[in-house]
Scaffold this motif. Sequence first.
Motif, PDB file in Angstrom:
ATOM      1  N   LYS A 137     -19.624 -11.744 -23.575  1.00  0.00           N
ATOM      2  CA  LYS A 137     -20.094 -13.018 -24.099  1.00  0.00           C
ATOM      3  C   LYS A 137     -20.973 -12.817 -25.320  1.00  0.00           C
ATOM      4  O   LYS A 137     -20.880 -13.551 -26.306  1.00  0.00           O
ATOM      5  CB  LYS A 137     -20.839 -13.791 -23.016  1.00  0.00           C
ATOM      6  N   HIS A 138     -21.846 -11.809 -25.277  1.00  0.00           N
ATOM      7  CA  HIS A 138     -22.716 -11.544 -26.427  1.00  0.00           C
ATOM      8  C   HIS A 138     -21.904 -11.250 -27.681  1.00  0.00           C
ATOM      9  O   HIS A 138     -22.184 -11.805 -28.761  1.00  0.00           O
ATOM     10  CB  HIS A 138     -23.649 -10.384 -26.141  1.00  0.00           C
ATOM     11  N   GLY A 364     -18.346   0.506 -33.390  1.00  0.00           N
ATOM     12  CA  GLY A 364     -17.675   1.567 -32.648  1.00  0.00           C
ATOM     13  C   GLY A 364     -18.598   2.556 -31.987  1.00  0.00           C
ATOM     14  O   GLY A 364     -18.151   3.386 -31.191  1.00  0.00           O
ATOM     15  N   ALA A 365     -19.889   2.474 -32.286  1.00  0.00           N
ATOM     16  CA  ALA A 365     -20.820   3.442 -31.706  1.00  0.00           C
ATOM     17  C   ALA A 365     -21.105   3.154 -30.243  1.00  0.00           C
ATOM     18  O   ALA A 365     -21.411   4.068 -29.478  1.00  0.00           O
ATOM     19  CB  ALA A 365     -22.126   3.467 -32.507  1.00  0.00           C
ATOM     20  N   VAL A 366     -21.039   1.893 -29.860  1.00  0.00           N
ATOM     21  CA  VAL A 366     -21.409   1.481 -28.511  1.00  0.00           C
ATOM     22  C   VAL A 366     -20.141   1.129 -27.739  1.00  0.00           C
ATOM     23  O   VAL A 366     -19.426   0.201 -28.107  1.00  0.00           O
ATOM     24  CB  VAL A 366     -22.357   0.267 -28.541  1.00  0.00           C
ATOM     25  N   LYS A 367     -19.877   1.857 -26.678  1.00  0.00           N
ATOM     26  CA  LYS A 367     -18.622   1.650 -25.944  1.00  0.00           C
ATOM     27  C   LYS A 367     -18.529   0.253 -25.343  1.00  0.00           C
ATOM     28  O   LYS A 367     -17.426  -0.278 -25.156  1.00  0.00           O
ATOM     29  CB  LYS A 367     -18.463   2.702 -24.852  1.00  0.00           C
ATOM     30  N   TYR A 368     -19.666  -0.355 -25.054  1.00  0.00           N
ATOM     31  CA  TYR A 368     -19.660  -1.654 -24.377  1.00  0.00           C
ATOM     32  C   TYR A 368     -19.176  -2.788 -25.270  1.00  0.00           C
ATOM     33  O   TYR A 368     -18.824  -3.861 -24.779  1.00  0.00           O
ATOM     34  CB  TYR A 368     -21.058  -1.985 -23.856  1.00  0.00           C
ATOM     35  N   GLU A 369     -19.139  -2.556 -26.584  1.00  0.00           N
ATOM     36  CA  GLU A 369     -18.699  -3.632 -27.473  1.00  0.00           C
ATOM     37  C   GLU A 369     -17.187  -3.857 -27.376  1.00  0.00           C
ATOM     38  O   GLU A 369     -16.671  -4.844 -27.897  1.00  0.00           O
ATOM     39  CB  GLU A 369     -19.095  -3.332 -28.921  1.00  0.00           C
ATOM     40  N   ASN A 370     -16.501  -2.964 -26.683  1.00  0.00           N
ATOM     41  CA  ASN A 370     -15.046  -3.085 -26.559  1.00  0.00           C
ATOM     42  C   ASN A 370     -14.613  -3.844 -25.310  1.00  0.00           C
ATOM     43  O   ASN A 370     -13.423  -3.977 -25.042  1.00  0.00           O
ATOM     44  CB  ASN A 370     -14.415  -1.691 -26.551  1.00  0.00           C
ATOM     45  N   ILE A 371     -15.565  -4.326 -24.527  1.00  0.00           N
ATOM     46  CA  ILE A 371     -15.216  -5.097 -23.330  1.00  0.00           C
ATOM     47  C   ILE A 371     -14.606  -6.418 -23.771  1.00  0.00           C
ATOM     48  O   ILE A 371     -15.237  -7.194 -24.486  1.00  0.00           O
ATOM     49  CB  ILE A 371     -16.453  -5.334 -22.448  1.00  0.00           C
TER      50      ILE A 371
END
Length: 899
Positions: A137-138, A364-371
């Motif tokens: 959501k963020h 791309g640095a943060v894996k959680y942004e791909n959720i």
Amino acid sequence: MISRYSEFLNYYKKSMNSIKTILLACILGIVLGCSNSKSENGTKEREDHTALNFEQKAKDLVAAMTLEEKVSQMNYESPAIEHLNIPEYNWWNECLHGVGRAGRATVFPQAIGLAATFDKNQMSEISEIISDEARAKHHEFASRGKRGIYQGLTYWTPNINIFRDPRWGRGMETYGEDPYLAGELAVRFIKGLQGDDPNYLKLVATAKHFAVHSGPEVDRHSFNAEPSPQDFLNTYSPHFEKVVKEAGVYSIMCAYNSYQGEPCCGNKDLSSLLRDNWGFDGYIVSDCWAIKDFYNEGAHEISGDAKEASAIAVKAGTDLNCGDSYPALVAAVQDGLITEAELDVSLERLFVARLKLGLFAPEGAVKYENIPYDVVDSEKHRLASLVTARKSMVLLKNQNNTLPLDKNKIKKIAVIGSNADDLEVLLGNYNGYPTAPVTPLEGIKQKLPNAEVTYSIGSKLAEGLPVFEAMPQSVLFTNGSLKTEGLKAEYYDNIAFEGTPKHTRIDKTVDFTWRTNPPFEDMRYDSYSVRWTGILSVDKTGNYALGGEAFSSMKLFLDDELLMQRQDVHHPKKIYEYVKLEAGKKYKIRFECVQNNTEHAIMRLLWESPKENLAKEAISNAKDADVVVLCMGISPLLEGEEMKVKVDGFSGGDRVHTKLPKTQTDLIKKIIALGKPTVLVLLNGSALSINWENDNVPAIIEAWYPGQAGGTAIADVIFGDYNPAGRLPVTFYKDINDIPAFSDYDMKGKTYRYFKGDPLYEFGYGLSYTSFKYSNLQVQEVIEAGNDVRVTVDVENVGGLDGEEVIQIYVQNPNADAYNPHKTLSGFDRVSFKSGEKKTLSFNIDKDQLSIVNNKGEKVVQPGTYQLSVGGSQPSENRIKNGTVITKEITISGSPVKI
């Protein structure tokens, strides 16, 4: 990236002519130039970014700010600082039992229901789901340039205060009355929220409210808690210590009340305990507008104004302000009340948090942004909500195996009660909005497609609380001629009713829920206002409740006089007023709602018309039914946070007593008198003194506020598609007078650890449709003081059904004084068994669970004889005899050991 660096450098060359500042600008240009941008060499850029020290980057950022900019970043609404490439950020977000107040989300059972699962693994699973949805959501919000309230990554969850008194309205937000249970569940929940990445936090979790905070709500802005050292260390602090040391919680929210004479958000002793004693390295945020209590009349009144109060709070370690006091820090620095260097300490903590969340990281640095966004309220997550709701169900009584009911034999079933078909009691508070909620009525209908299911309210939930429904078109008219039913609706594409309406139409009723779709395609879904106007005319004189519900702000006018308004988007609930309306009289009515920066719009014009005999239909339905299901309890409209409740038995969101409201007990007695097989389902957030019901109703289920799948879970338990195994995380007392006064923070006489009386249902209690037997308890009989205790036990499902068992270990200290618990939960696990299956289970009891607190305020393990029990509940003589609990004496040897 090059142009942003140049702009930044030019700014500082013009504004600050010093070599030191120019060098700093160069560093910041490199650090922030890659923020949220793509690079030709993205992989190398990401490696460089994660290799950099977050603390140093935070120092560099803070050093480049003006005083005014620094102060602006210490408020929960932190504006952008464009020349430093710092975007706007709002720190306020909630995810108590699902992502809250941000539109669509999977909604799990309320926190008290989560505690009733006694399931650490389930807490891990649901918190990972919640954090997946939060991240998705963020990033969706950010992709649309939205950075407002409930759209960030810093969550003010969980509430781990001890539910020490059943009268507390917010107790439903907690994990119950036991600090060990609360701590164990909170550790799993927080770890799931914050993630497992070595460089980045998935979310920031916030343990609240520190410290010694649990009502009454009416006194929370002025109350001074002065617990004994024993109560503080035994009850009020151990679970906070645990989440700091074991979960690495990255934020703590300080409480409204004072502790030992100083407001918690201005208390250096509390912040020192966190940082110096426990090793907390995150940031502290104030409860909302708590700093105002430092100077507001009738509150703590320890300072003269916002300037002084803010300086006190920051000096005491409160880094972030939820409220509007901290802007006064500019003047506080200028007047010498606090130094800019002292502000820097807090600012650096806050920016380390933002850096750890990856808010300045390259793409791309943060894996959680791909959720992906489609995880939100996905089928998988809905199933997890159902599983959790099932696990939260506590079977309180099952006389003569009334349950489970045989759904193949039921031809007609009567479902009765205000809580049978109410979305509010599914969702609790601090909630999101699921796409497919199932109420108990709907769950039973789905379970019995070939049976006749009748429904009647039967009674008000409590006298003074309306039975709401949408105001019908038959009483709404566009003008005084009363020829056209409905209200004139004007839809504006702004939040201020400015200009000409974008659309105008006649709405027969006002009963709308818009999610990510606006009322019209050419309007923004998150920024509009609607005004409904017309005439209200009824055909019967009487007292009517007029009200409304909206997620953002709303106002209701009657004959051009403001009848009610709500502008608080933080606690969106129905509001109402009772008014006398005369038959045939024409009343001008105007209803205004604003949708501002949220994706979920609720706009409902509600009422309650006079009803003579709600029980008549219920009794008629019950007489004709094969079985009756009563859905009773309380409601988040009655218990909760600092509420303006005008209902007998409730005060300010708290409860005056623990009985069911008389409206319900009167109806229950009439239904039971019919002699029909009856099941009582309780939906509530706190303990109930259902003494008569326990004596007279054959089957009782405690369902809490069970989340979006609550109706399905309740039906699964009633009809045997799920074998209940939930346990009570609180004591159900027979009478509120059995325990000390609500405002008494001494633990003596409260909760199962100190209560010496006979409860209605004790902490840890819950029945099953199968039976378990315990044997072969193995534990070292003599343990040296300061060592942990290893326990093994055999548990066998000796009943005819598969099921789960909550194995509970209690340690009783016969030598404990009145200031220390005589009994305490020391281990638990929820384990599934096939019918006839036997398992050997092992537990480790931490030495801390064997400790007491002496009169010097020291935690020590004392030598002596202790009683250890293992079973599906607390020990009793009967349970020991029938093998459902097994006990053994252990001896602690040696000298007292401090821990």
